[in-house]
Design an enzyme around this catalytic site. Sequence first.
Site, PDB file in Angstrom:
ATOM      1  N   GLY A  59      34.926  78.356   8.917  1.00 42.60           N
ATOM      2  CA  GLY A  59      33.826  78.532   8.410  1.00 42.60           C
ATOM      3  C   GLY A  59      32.802  78.117   7.308  1.00 42.60           C
ATOM      4  O   GLY A  59      34.013  77.917   6.496  1.00 42.60           O
ATOM      5  N   ASP A  81      41.961  85.390   1.586  1.00 44.35           N
ATOM      6  CA  ASP A  81      42.901  85.207   2.833  1.00 44.35           C
ATOM      7  C   ASP A  81      43.388  86.176   3.059  1.00 44.35           C
ATOM      8  O   ASP A  81      43.992  86.772   2.956  1.00 44.35           O
ATOM      9  CB  ASP A  81      43.359  83.742   2.257  1.00 44.35           C
ATOM     10  CG  ASP A  81      44.458  83.729   3.911  1.00 44.35           C
ATOM     11  OD1 ASP A  81      44.972  84.651   4.799  1.00 44.35           O
ATOM     12  OD2 ASP A  81      45.092  82.287   3.929  1.00 44.35           O
ATOM     13  N   TYR A 170      47.421  81.236  20.299  1.00 43.92           N
ATOM     14  CA  TYR A 170      46.296  82.250  19.735  1.00 43.92           C
ATOM     15  C   TYR A 170      46.032  82.878  20.793  1.00 43.92           C
ATOM     16  O   TYR A 170      46.095  84.350  20.416  1.00 43.92           O
ATOM     17  CB  TYR A 170      45.170  81.218  20.487  1.00 43.92           C
ATOM     18  CG  TYR A 170      43.513  81.392  20.080  1.00 43.92           C
ATOM     19  CD1 TYR A 170      43.199  82.082  18.668  1.00 43.92           C
ATOM     20  CD2 TYR A 170      42.819  81.449  21.864  1.00 43.92           C
ATOM     21  CE1 TYR A 170      41.997  82.638  19.283  1.00 43.92           C
ATOM     22  CE2 TYR A 170      41.750  82.427  21.532  1.00 43.92           C
ATOM     23  CZ  TYR A 170      41.460  83.028  20.563  1.00 43.92           C
ATOM     24  OH  TYR A 170      40.125  83.359  20.588  1.00 43.92           O
ATOM     25  N   LYS A 174      47.042  87.327  19.371  1.00 48.73           N
ATOM     26  CA  LYS A 174      45.634  88.128  19.943  1.00 48.73           C
ATOM     27  C   LYS A 174      46.158  89.086  20.717  1.00 48.73           C
ATOM     28  O   LYS A 174      45.704  91.258  20.775  1.00 48.73           O
ATOM     29  CB  LYS A 174      44.334  87.885  20.848  1.00 48.73           C
ATOM     30  CG  LYS A 174      43.578  86.363  20.400  1.00 48.73           C
ATOM     31  CD  LYS A 174      43.039  87.457  19.278  1.00 48.73           C
ATOM     32  CE  LYS A 174      41.936  86.427  18.348  1.00 48.73           C
ATOM     33  NZ  LYS A 174      40.815  86.737  17.413  1.00 48.73           N
ATOM     34  N   ARG A 211      34.849  73.007  21.436  1.00 47.28           N
ATOM     35  CA  ARG A 211      34.254  73.855  22.461  1.00 47.28           C
ATOM     36  C   ARG A 211      33.425  73.109  23.714  1.00 47.28           C
ATOM     37  O   ARG A 211      32.328  72.096  23.142  1.00 47.28           O
ATOM     38  CB  ARG A 211      33.571  74.952  22.631  1.00 47.28           C
ATOM     39  CG  ARG A 211      35.144  75.213  22.030  1.00 47.28           C
ATOM     40  CD  ARG A 211      34.472  77.436  20.960  1.00 47.28           C
ATOM     41  NE  ARG A 211      34.548  77.506  19.867  1.00 47.28           N
ATOM     42  CZ  ARG A 211      34.536  79.032  18.816  1.00 47.28           C
ATOM     43  NH1 ARG A 211      34.972  79.658  19.697  1.00 47.28           N
ATOM     44  NH2 ARG A 211      33.889  78.894  17.574  1.00 47.28           N
TER      45      ARG A 211
HETATM   46  P1  NAD Z   1      35.087  81.581  13.312  1.00 49.97           P
HETATM   47  O1  NAD Z   1      36.160  80.345  13.527  1.00 49.97           O
HETATM   48  O2  NAD Z   1      33.041  80.446  13.233  1.00 49.97           O
HETATM   49  O3  NAD Z   1      35.333  82.212  12.835  1.00 49.97           O
HETATM   50  C1  NAD Z   1      36.346  82.735  12.211  1.00 49.97           C
HETATM   51  C2  NAD Z   1      36.327  82.976  10.955  1.00 49.97           C
HETATM   52  O4  NAD Z   1      37.664  83.468  10.477  1.00 49.97           O
HETATM   53  C3  NAD Z   1      36.192  81.741   9.538  1.00 49.97           C
HETATM   54  O5  NAD Z   1      34.885  81.976   9.183  1.00 49.97           O
HETATM   55  C4  NAD Z   1      37.770  81.467   9.289  1.00 49.97           C
HETATM   56  O6  NAD Z   1      37.392  80.868   7.829  1.00 49.97           O
HETATM   57  C5  NAD Z   1      37.702  82.605   9.153  1.00 49.97           C
HETATM   58  N1  NAD Z   1      39.131  82.787   8.619  1.00 49.97           N
HETATM   59  C6  NAD Z   1      39.820  82.317   9.800  1.00 49.97           C
HETATM   60  N2  NAD Z   1      41.534  82.444   9.090  1.00 49.97           N
HETATM   61  C7  NAD Z   1      41.404  83.781   8.263  1.00 49.97           C
HETATM   62  C8  NAD Z   1      42.342  84.223   6.823  1.00 49.97           C
HETATM   63  N3  NAD Z   1      43.723  84.568   7.143  1.00 49.97           N
HETATM   64  N4  NAD Z   1      41.731  84.932   6.133  1.00 49.97           N
HETATM   65  C9  NAD Z   1      40.512  84.966   5.963  1.00 49.97           C
HETATM   66  N5  NAD Z   1      39.272  84.276   7.003  1.00 49.97           N
HETATM   67  C10 NAD Z   1      39.784  83.934   7.583  1.00 49.97           C
HETATM   68  O7  NAD Z   1      35.074  81.615  15.343  1.00 49.97           O
HETATM   69  P2  NAD Z   1      34.341  82.690  15.980  1.00 49.97           P
HETATM   70  O8  NAD Z   1      34.475  81.651  17.811  1.00 49.97           O
HETATM   71  O9  NAD Z   1      33.372  83.215  15.332  1.00 49.97           O
HETATM   72  O10 NAD Z   1      35.304  83.244  16.731  1.00 49.97           O
HETATM   73  C11 NAD Z   1      35.354  85.377  16.445  1.00 49.97           C
HETATM   74  C12 NAD Z   1      35.700  86.479  16.148  1.00 49.97           C
HETATM   75  O11 NAD Z   1      36.316  86.079  17.677  1.00 49.97           O
HETATM   76  C13 NAD Z   1      38.140  85.117  16.384  1.00 49.97           C
HETATM   77  O12 NAD Z   1      38.494  86.399  15.944  1.00 49.97           O
HETATM   78  C14 NAD Z   1      38.123  84.091  17.904  1.00 49.97           C
HETATM   79  O13 NAD Z   1      39.203  84.693  18.519  1.00 49.97           O
HETATM   80  C15 NAD Z   1      36.903  85.981  18.816  1.00 49.97           C
HETATM   81  N6  NAD Z   1      36.435  85.506  19.753  1.00 49.97           N
HETATM   82  C16 NAD Z   1      35.633  84.409  19.424  1.00 49.97           C
HETATM   83  C17 NAD Z   1      35.249  84.001  20.916  1.00 49.97           C
HETATM   84  C18 NAD Z   1      33.948  82.688  20.989  1.00 49.97           C
HETATM   85  O14 NAD Z   1      33.720  82.868  22.092  1.00 49.97           O
HETATM   86  N7  NAD Z   1      33.289  82.189  20.185  1.00 49.97           N
HETATM   87  C19 NAD Z   1      36.475  84.348  22.209  1.00 49.97           C
HETATM   88  C20 NAD Z   1      36.616  85.031  22.314  1.00 49.97           C
HETATM   89  C21 NAD Z   1      37.590  85.867  20.813  1.00 49.97           C
END
Ligand code: NAD
Length: 337
Positions: A59, A81, A170, A174, A211
């Site tokens: 992000g 982190d 992944y 989870k 995606r």
């Molecule tokens: P994303 O990649 O946009 O957001 C994830 C965020 O986590 C990012 O900003 C990243 O920098 C941060 N991050 C990763 N590792 C980190 C760490 N070690 N410390 C601090 N920050 C960290 O993804 P998203 O689509 O917004 O997904 C967010 C959550 O929702 C995730 O846990 C994902 O598994 C879950 N999810 C999303 C979807 C979807 O359709 N978008 C579906 C199922 C589950």
Amino acid sequence: MALNDTPGASAEPGPDVLPQRGFRRAVVTGGAGFLGSHLCEELLARGTEVVCLDSFLTGGPGNVAHLAERYPTQFRMVRCDITDFVHVPGEVDLVLHFASPASPIDYLQLPIETLKVGSIGTLHALGLAKEKGARFLLASTSEVYGDPQVHPQPEDYWGHVNPVGPRGVYDEAKRYGEAMTTAYRTTHDVDTAIVRIFNTYGPRMRPHDGRAIPTFVRQALAGEPVTVAGDGLQTRSVCYVDDLVAGILALAGSGHPGPVNIGNPHEMTVRQIAEDVVAATGSRSPVRFVERPVDDPQVRRPDTALARRLLGWQPRVPWEQGLASTVEWFAGLRQAA
Ligand code: NAD
């Protein structure tokens, strides 16, 4: 159209719908990501202070810069982190644990980081909730169902996951996170919840995150061929981000432990999604069929009966409307570039 649900229709508040509580101060891990930034925004709009913890791995600060401007005292962005440690001074009554690479491109490039944030990161986020006496919500995923042999997927289906396949990093992270969250509930009495999120789309997805929807929109806006994996007859059920955020906050406020599926049961073939994207962008892009990734699920549709019954929740934004907002946002990105 919807197969077992009608987006746009209002849910009847049934007798089992749980009462809701509000929150004063929330921590959102991964708050600078796609879903996290929308959650921060909605929490702030509801009057909850927000501390956003993010390493900017997948992000970025651009997703929340407007929040720092709009809410100078209620919103704090801390770059860290969460696999190192998590420390937040002051009271916290809600921890939303969303940090994790989430798109296949990201977690295939970052397998160890994905496993670490799902395991050590979840442990640290749970530790914060325990220390503060806060409610904890884990962002789990429909990927815990793997390539499902039950369709649609209810919460009591245990899944069909290949732990040593490429997506195992992944899916298993989870699944481990769900087990750890459950252990903190039963052993340390932490007030936990698990949401299983199905594919979600909307503004602030990254055009190159791999995606399907951002890829199709980016390709169609550029007039390039829209690349559909396999024969495109595999299905997905996609939820607009505003609906997802409403469901997640309803679960957070309900006190229910979950797991609860949140997603849109409106099931479409990937080919149909591609064709709708081409139409919504007004593009003349042809559809091109490309090789199917390993372990790509054949079908995906949430059973959302539990969310409807306990939370009075169901998706409201029709596909055409959500897609139009998403296309508009991606078109704005291209103009700004
Ligand atoms: P994303 O990649 O946009 O957001 C994830 C965020 O986590 C990012 O900003 C990243 O920098 C941060 N991050 C990763 N590792 C980190 C760490 N070690 N410390 C601090 N920050 C960290 O993804 P998203 O689509 O917004 O997904 C967010 C959550 O929702 C995730 O846990 C994902 O598994 C879950 N999810 C999303 C979807 C979807 O359709 N978008 C579906 C199922 C589950």
